[in-house]
Design an enzyme around this catalytic site. Structure first.
Site, PDB file in Angstrom:
ATOM      1  N   SER A  65       0.794  -1.241   0.000  1.00  9.76           N
ATOM      2  CA  SER A  65       0.000   0.000   0.000  1.00  9.76           C
ATOM      3  C   SER A  65       0.822   1.284   0.000  1.00  9.76           C
ATOM      4  CB  SER A  65      -0.939   0.016   1.193  1.00  9.76           C
ATOM      5  OG  SER A  65      -2.005  -0.844   0.926  1.00  9.76           O
ATOM      6  N   LYS A  68       0.549   3.364  -3.005  1.00  6.97           N
ATOM      7  CA  LYS A  68      -0.637   4.195  -3.265  1.00  6.97           C
ATOM      8  C   LYS A  68      -0.294   5.684  -3.231  1.00  6.97           C
ATOM      9  CE  LYS A  68      -3.734   0.655  -1.449  1.00  6.97           C
ATOM     10  NZ  LYS A  68      -4.460   0.125  -0.298  1.00  6.97           N
ATOM     11  N   TYR A 193      -1.922  -2.667 -10.891  1.00  7.16           N
ATOM     12  CA  TYR A 193      -2.013  -2.497  -9.425  1.00  7.16           C
ATOM     13  C   TYR A 193      -1.163  -3.525  -8.681  1.00  7.16           C
ATOM     14  CZ  TYR A 193      -4.045  -2.441  -4.729  1.00  7.16           C
ATOM     15  OH  TYR A 193      -4.207  -2.388  -3.363  1.00  7.16           O
ATOM     16  N   TYR A 245      -4.204   3.169   7.648  1.00  8.43           N
ATOM     17  CA  TYR A 245      -5.515   2.507   7.575  1.00  8.43           C
ATOM     18  C   TYR A 245      -6.476   3.084   8.610  1.00  8.43           C
ATOM     19  CZ  TYR A 245      -2.102  -0.905   5.804  1.00  8.43           C
ATOM     20  OH  TYR A 245      -1.062  -1.513   5.187  1.00  8.43           O
ATOM     21  N   VAL A 263       1.044  -3.900   3.840  1.00  4.19           N
ATOM     22  CA  VAL A 263       0.895  -5.192   4.536  1.00  4.19           C
ATOM     23  C   VAL A 263       2.144  -6.079   4.485  1.00  4.19           C
ATOM     24  CG1 VAL A 263      -1.611  -5.491   4.508  1.00  4.19           C
ATOM     25  CG2 VAL A 263      -0.262  -6.192   2.530  1.00  4.19           C
TER      26      VAL A 263
HETATM   27  O1  DON Z   1      -4.378  -4.760  -2.355  1.00 13.59           O
HETATM   28  C1  DON Z   1      -3.895  -5.328  -1.386  1.00 13.59           C
HETATM   29  O2  DON Z   1      -4.598  -5.916  -0.571  1.00 13.59           O
HETATM   30  C2  DON Z   1      -2.398  -5.271  -1.173  1.00 13.59           C
HETATM   31  N1  DON Z   1      -1.716  -5.328  -2.422  1.00 13.59           N
HETATM   32  C3  DON Z   1      -2.009  -4.021  -0.472  1.00 13.59           C
HETATM   33  C4  DON Z   1      -2.713  -3.860   0.840  1.00 13.59           C
HETATM   34  C5  DON Z   1      -1.984  -3.057   1.817  1.00 13.59           C
HETATM   35  O3  DON Z   1      -0.771  -2.997   1.874  1.00 13.59           O
HETATM   36  C6  DON Z   1      -2.816  -2.341   2.810  1.00 13.59           C
HETATM   37  N2  DON Z   1      -3.674  -1.384   2.201  1.00 13.59           N
HETATM   38  N3  DON Z   1      -4.032  -0.327   2.498  1.00 13.59           N
END
Ligand code: DON
Length: 309
Positions: A65, A68, A193, A245, A263
């Site tokens: 994430s 992003k 993505y 988050y 994550v």
């Molecule tokens: O899309 C996902 O679930 C992971 N590629 C990234 C999620 C993550 O790191 C937390 N998201 N805000």
């Protein structure tokens, strides 16, 4: 005050590592579960180019994430805030990062902010390029400018692992496509993505990205303004309101700096005007933030008063 001692940083990392047994490595993306929970590394990069690190600094991880923030900066530069915020909102959700619920309850399926998965997918759908490969390269080029590393790449294994298992993210895309919030081919958006999420680097390189946002878009190593101040300002604001988050409020109170987590266990911090922080600690807490990384930031906050509030 700033931490300019590797010895002290090393002691803080060792202290924070002690709580690693309380966290858990992410397993919903199968390739991520290989990480060892007791790993913790950290780098601090200052505007004068000085950097300090502790732990196994060579260890690479995927941004997840944290990417992003990068894609958000790109679309803000390419289209301007008005266009971007027509497609994605500015408000925290209070829900888990992959929740679909607000798409149903808000008018049209406009995602509430670009830090949740739905919002990030909408942002990725705006990345320029005539195919997935071009779009991924476009993102990678910007990451290379931020880190000063021409060799930054993405981890094919993690990208494929997420691409083949990410049915919830596909659902978010289809939901938004149904309401005309995103356009384009969902499989292509998913490919871009999952590859952006799989961009890999070590925590020193992450701290180098962090310092660029901390310096309002100026890369202190090359002296190049890699994004307008306004874009860096918007990104840092989202890092404060939604970067950790649905624990962003607590993080603002406890630590008080713009930060974005992923994550995989990465945290990028951008202390305005002061430093970039890169942390990798794969043991996560229940909302998906690095448990050891948070502990380390708490120790740094106690000792060096990082908070901007
Ligand atoms: O899309 C996902 O679930 C992971 N590629 C990234 C999620 C993550 O790191 C937390 N998201 N805000």
């Amino acid at each position: 005050m700033a931490c300019r001692s590797e010895e002290i940083l090393d002691a803080l990392v060792k202290e924070a590592r002690k709580v690693s047994f309380e966290g858990k490595v992410a397993n919903y993306i199968p390739a991520l579960q290989k990480e060892s929970p007791d790993h913790l590394s950290c780098a601090l990069v200052y505007p004068d180019g000085d950097c300090f690190s502790a732990g196994d600094i060579q260890r690479k991880f995927t941004l997840q994430s944290i990417s992003k923030i990068i894609t958000l900066a790109i679309v803000l530069m390419d289209y301007g805030p008005e266009h971007v915020f027509h497609r994605v909102g500015m408000e925290p959700t209070g829900d888990p990062f992959n929740s679909i619920i607000k798409l149903e309850t808000s008018s049209k399926a406009k995602p509430l902010n670009p830090m949740i998965n739905a919002g990030a997918l909408a942002v990725t759908s705006m990345i320029k390029g005539s195919n997935a490969e071009e779009k991924v390269e476009y993102i990678m080029d910007f990451v290379r400018k931020l880190t000063n590393e021409p060799d930054i790449d993405y981890c094919e294994e993690v990208a494929i692992s997420e691409f083949t298992t990410s049915f919830l993210n596909r659902s978010l895309c289809f939901y938004m496509k149904g309401d005309g919030v995103i356009h384009g081919n969902v499989e292509e958006i998913m490919e871009v993505y999952t590859k952006q999420c799989a961009i890999r680097m070590n925590c020193l390189q992450l701290a180098r990205m962090g310092v660029v946002f901390a310096m309002d878009g100026l890369n202190p190593v090359t002296n190049e303004q890699v994004m307008p101040k306004e874009v860096a300002r918007i990104c840092k604001t989202f890092m404060v309101t939604c970067g950790m988050y649905n624990a962003s409020g607590e993080f603002a109170i406890r630590i008080g700096i713009p930060a974005k987590s992923g994550v995989s266990g990465g945290i990028m911090g951008s202390v305005p005007g002061r430093m970039g922080i890169g942390i990798f600690g794969p043991a996560l807490n229940e909302v998906g933030n690095s448990h050891t990384g948070l502990k380390l930031l708490e120790l740094l906050q106690d000792k060096y008063d990082l908070s901007m509030f």
